[in-house]
Design an enzyme around this catalytic site. Structure first.
Site, mmCIF file in Angstrom:
data_model
loop_
_atom_site.group_PDB
_atom_site.id
_atom_site.type_symbol
_atom_site.label_atom_id
_atom_site.label_comp_id
_atom_site.label_asym_id
_atom_site.label_seq_id
_atom_site.Cartn_x
_atom_site.Cartn_y
_atom_site.Cartn_z
ATOM 1 N N PRO A 13 0.792 -1.221 0.000
ATOM 2 C CA PRO A 13 0.000 0.000 0.000
ATOM 3 C C PRO A 13 0.829 1.278 0.000
ATOM 4 C CG PRO A 13 -0.107 -1.091 2.139
ATOM 5 C CD PRO A 13 0.552 -2.049 1.194
ATOM 6 N N ASN A 14 0.297 2.247 -0.748
ATOM 7 C CA ASN A 14 0.825 3.616 -0.861
ATOM 8 C C ASN A 14 2.088 3.733 -1.700
ATOM 9 O OD1 ASN A 14 -1.197 4.957 0.748
ATOM 10 N ND2 ASN A 14 -0.297 3.911 2.520
ATOM 11 N N ALA A 80 3.333 -0.826 4.651
ATOM 12 C CA ALA A 80 2.923 -0.848 6.059
ATOM 13 C C ALA A 80 2.412 -2.224 6.494
ATOM 14 C CB ALA A 80 1.862 0.216 6.307
ATOM 15 N N HIS A 83 4.329 -4.597 8.937
ATOM 16 C CA HIS A 83 4.278 -4.498 10.394
ATOM 17 C C HIS A 83 2.956 -4.980 10.986
ATOM 18 C CE1 HIS A 83 7.587 -2.006 9.179
ATOM 19 N NE2 HIS A 83 6.779 -1.121 8.627
ATOM 20 N N ASP A 90 1.334 -15.402 5.950
ATOM 21 C CA ASP A 90 0.852 -16.770 5.742
ATOM 22 C C ASP A 90 0.757 -17.092 4.251
ATOM 23 O OD1 ASP A 90 0.679 -17.156 8.461
ATOM 24 O OD2 ASP A 90 -1.507 -16.987 8.572
ATOM 25 N N LEU A 104 12.532 0.606 1.041
ATOM 26 C CA LEU A 104 13.274 1.773 0.549
ATOM 27 C C LEU A 104 14.049 2.430 1.679
ATOM 28 C CD1 LEU A 104 10.177 2.962 -1.376
ATOM 29 C CD2 LEU A 104 12.364 2.613 -2.526
ATOM 30 N N SER A 105 13.365 2.631 2.798
ATOM 31 C CA SER A 105 13.971 3.324 3.939
ATOM 32 C C SER A 105 14.629 2.313 4.881
ATOM 33 C CB SER A 105 12.902 4.119 4.689
ATOM 34 O OG SER A 105 11.923 3.249 5.221
ATOM 35 N N ARG A 110 13.942 4.310 12.102
ATOM 36 C CA ARG A 110 12.727 5.134 12.136
ATOM 37 C C ARG A 110 11.929 4.831 13.411
ATOM 38 N NH1 ARG A 110 9.775 4.746 6.525
ATOM 39 N NH2 ARG A 110 8.740 6.584 7.421
ATOM 40 N N ARG A 114 8.180 0.247 13.216
ATOM 41 C CA ARG A 114 8.654 -0.236 11.906
ATOM 42 C C ARG A 114 9.755 -1.286 12.038
ATOM 43 N NH1 ARG A 114 6.158 3.348 8.280
ATOM 44 N NH2 ARG A 114 5.926 5.405 9.211
HETATM 45 O O1 CA2 Z 1 10.659 1.857 3.480
HETATM 46 C C1 CA2 Z 1 9.786 1.196 2.915
HETATM 47 O O2 CA2 Z 1 9.900 0.762 1.770
HETATM 48 C C2 CA2 Z 1 8.450 0.950 3.634
HETATM 49 O O3 CA2 Z 1 8.029 -0.371 3.300
HETATM 50 C C3 CA2 Z 1 7.480 1.974 3.091
HETATM 51 C C4 CA2 Z 1 6.118 1.929 3.785
HETATM 52 C C5 CA2 Z 1 6.294 1.984 5.301
HETATM 53 O O4 CA2 Z 1 5.037 1.845 5.931
HETATM 54 C C6 CA2 Z 1 7.240 0.911 5.801
HETATM 55 O O5 CA2 Z 1 7.394 1.068 7.203
HETATM 56 C C7 CA2 Z 1 8.589 1.044 5.142
HETATM 57 C C8 CA2 Z 1 5.263 3.109 3.359
HETATM 58 C C9 CA2 Z 1 5.074 3.236 1.877
HETATM 59 C C10 CA2 Z 1 4.463 4.584 1.634
HETATM 60 O O6 CA2 Z 1 5.017 5.104 0.464
HETATM 61 C C11 CA2 Z 1 4.821 6.423 0.223
HETATM 62 C C12 CA2 Z 1 5.475 6.927 -0.859
HETATM 63 C C13 CA2 Z 1 5.341 8.250 -1.150
HETATM 64 C C14 CA2 Z 1 4.542 9.068 -0.377
HETATM 65 C C15 CA2 Z 1 3.893 8.547 0.714
HETATM 66 C C16 CA2 Z 1 4.022 7.207 1.018
#
Ligand code: CA2
Length: 154
Positions: A13-14, A80, A83, A90, A104-105, A110, A114
């Site tokens: 998601p996102n 997300a 987490h 599963d 990515l991060s 953080r 996370r």
């Molecule tokens: O660091 C990552 O790749 C995450 O999987 C990104 C998730 C976050 O919930 C994880 O803890 C770490 C969030 C993805 C949201 O991506 C966005 C991209 C641009 C603007 C807003 C959100």
């Protein structure tokens, strides 16, 4: 000659928002750019990728459940759901395919929430903190794993 390895790339998601918001956390590269870089890297490595993004947990579970029929491994950024989702974990475990988790991060630098991943214990490897390049590193590692496995077969 061994067949061409096929990798399913799953974005949670996102991640469709990449490049448009929060560039200080997630960079300026869009999801389409990541997918096309993965496709080029796979082609150069003699492999194939198919990329899928959804904001819906059930849609992700459905795609993962179908994957053993067509893929040899899964590269996933569960977003997300990393987490929160036992369902995703599963579904991944039920495929019996090798899974590489990508973020990515650097999730460990953080918020505390996370730092826990439901996916990591069933993954063969986790890449985090390298931005979009982490997907390429994850793909490289997954393909090496698949090739080692083919080479080790009697
Ligand atoms: O660091 C990552 O790749 C995450 O999987 C990104 C998730 C976050 O919930 C994880 O803890 C770490 C969030 C993805 C949201 O991506 C966005 C991209 C641009 C603007 C807003 C959100």
């Amino acid at each position: 000659m061994p067949k061409m390895p096929r990798v399913l790339v799953v974005h949670g998601p996102n991640l469709n928002l990449l490049g448009s918001r929060e560039p200080h956390v997630y960079g300026t590269t869009t999801l389409d750019e990541i997918d096309s870089r993965l496709a080029s890297a796979a082609r150069e490595a003699g492999a194939n990728v198919d990329c899928f993004q959804s904001n819906h947990e059930g849609a992700l579970v459905d795609r993962i459940q179908e994957s053993p029929a067509s893929f040899d491994g899964i590269l996933i950024n569960p977003g997300a759901y990393t987490h929160t989702s036992v369902a995703l974990r599963d579904a991944l475990a039920a495929t019996s395919l090798p899974v590489v988790e990508v973020h990515l991060s650097n999730v460990h630098a953080r918020e505390e929430f996370r730092r826990h991943s439901f996916v990591s214990p069933i993954a063969i490897a986790v890449v985090c903190g390298f931005g979009w390049r982490g997907y390429l590193l994850g793909l490289e590692g997954l393909l090496a794993h698949l090739r080692d496995r083919v080479a080790a077969k009697p």
